[in-house]
Design a protein around this motif. Structure first.
Motif, short mmCIF file in Angstrom:
data_model
loop_
_atom_site.label_atom_id
_atom_site.label_comp_id
_atom_site.label_asym_id
_atom_site.label_seq_id
_atom_site.Cartn_x
_atom_site.Cartn_y
_atom_site.Cartn_z
N LEU A 1 0.81 -1.16 0.34
CA LEU A 1 -0.40 -0.09 0.22
C LEU A 1 1.12 1.10 -0.12
O LEU A 1 0.58 2.29 -0.72
N THR B 1 4.35 8.00 -2.40
CA THR B 1 3.80 8.49 -0.41
C THR B 1 4.22 9.43 -0.30
O THR B 1 4.99 9.03 0.50
N ALA C 1 1.25 11.67 4.54
CA ALA C 1 -0.11 10.68 4.77
C ALA C 1 -0.05 9.44 5.74
O ALA C 1 -0.89 9.17 6.52
N LEU D 1 -3.02 7.63 7.51
CA LEU D 1 -3.00 5.37 7.44
C LEU D 1 -3.30 4.55 8.07
O LEU D 1 -3.84 4.13 8.16
N SER E 1 -6.35 5.69 10.24
CA SER E 1 -7.33 4.14 9.29
C SER E 1 -7.07 2.90 9.80
O SER E 1 -8.02 2.44 9.91
N ALA F 1 -15.57 1.99 1.18
CA ALA F 1 -14.85 3.28 1.73
C ALA F 1 -13.40 2.93 1.76
O ALA F 1 -12.44 2.95 1.70
N GLY F 2 -13.08 2.25 2.65
CA GLY F 2 -12.37 1.47 3.72
C GLY F 2 -11.41 0.79 2.20
O GLY F 2 -10.22 0.57 2.46
N ALA G 1 -11.15 1.45 -0.55
CA ALA G 1 -10.47 1.78 -2.07
C ALA G 1 -9.30 2.23 -1.10
O ALA G 1 -8.43 2.43 -1.90
N GLU G 2 -9.74 3.02 -0.21
CA GLU G 2 -8.04 3.38 0.60
C GLU G 2 -7.23 2.13 1.30
O GLU G 2 -5.85 2.65 0.76
N LEU G 3 -7.17 1.15 1.29
CA LEU G 3 -6.75 0.11 2.41
C LEU G 3 -6.33 -0.61 1.23
O LEU G 3 -5.74 -1.84 1.73
N GLU H 1 -7.88 -3.57 4.15
CA GLU H 1 -9.17 -4.24 4.55
C GLU H 1 -9.23 -5.47 5.03
O GLU H 1 -9.90 -5.56 6.06
#
Length: 166
Positions: free
Chosen positions: A77, A82, A86, A90, A93, A113-114, A116-118, A122
């Motif tokens: 990730l 990066t 951030a 991160l 999250s 939503a998580g 897409a981000e993680l 996840e």
């Protein structure tokens, strides 16, 4: 994400870890090593920072499937480019997802939503219902936070028995 998919992702990352090195690469790195003496897991996260971005990341570690898979998920990730700024968001999250048991109303919205981000991280969602496993899941993420801010204290959600390597 189904429990079966979570288990498959954990097993896959543990078998074929992303970013893991046997011998640290030469050069200027910022690093943090954390350990959880109660279970023996150890993770060292090394980052090369150029300007305000992470240019490279590698890790070493020993421990259970969860801690090693989590470090691999972190490496997949946190890619070159990066922003260092951030990283705290991160890490926060991931901490929220690890401690999310899915009992809250509207969980499906936060999970999508998580996702897409993680990404694969996840799969760590809900591990917090098992406190020892939560420590394993967060070990690498807390080491990342310490590596990018070496003068900062270990994040408050880090295991109490974790220690920063000299």
């Amino acid at each position: 994400m189904t429990p079966e998919l979570r288990r498959e992702l954990l097993a896959d990352h543990a078998r074929r870890p992303v970013g893991r090195v046997e011998i640290p690469s030469p050069g200027a790195w910022q690093e943090a090593a954390l350990t959880t003496p109660t279970c023996g897991d150890e993770v060292t996260i090394r980052v090369r920072v150029v300007g305000d971005s992470i240019a490279d990341l590698e890790w070493q570690g020993i421990g259970c499937e969860v801690s090693q898979a989590s470090a691999s998920m972190l490496a997949s990730l946190v890619r070159p480019g990066t922003p260092v700024q951030a990283v705290p968001g991160l890490v926060a999250s991931v901490q929220r997802r690890v401690h999310d048991t899915g009992d809250a109303a509207g969980d499906s919205a936060s999970e999508s939503a998580g996702d897409a981000e993680l990404g694969d991280a996840e799969a760590l969602a809900g591990i917090g219902r098992y406190p020892v496993r939560a420590r394993c899941a967060l070990l690498a993420w807390n080491a990342l936070a310490a590596a990018v801010a070496p003068s900062a204290p270990i994040p408050p959600s880090a295991p109490r028995d974790a220690e920063r390597a000299p």
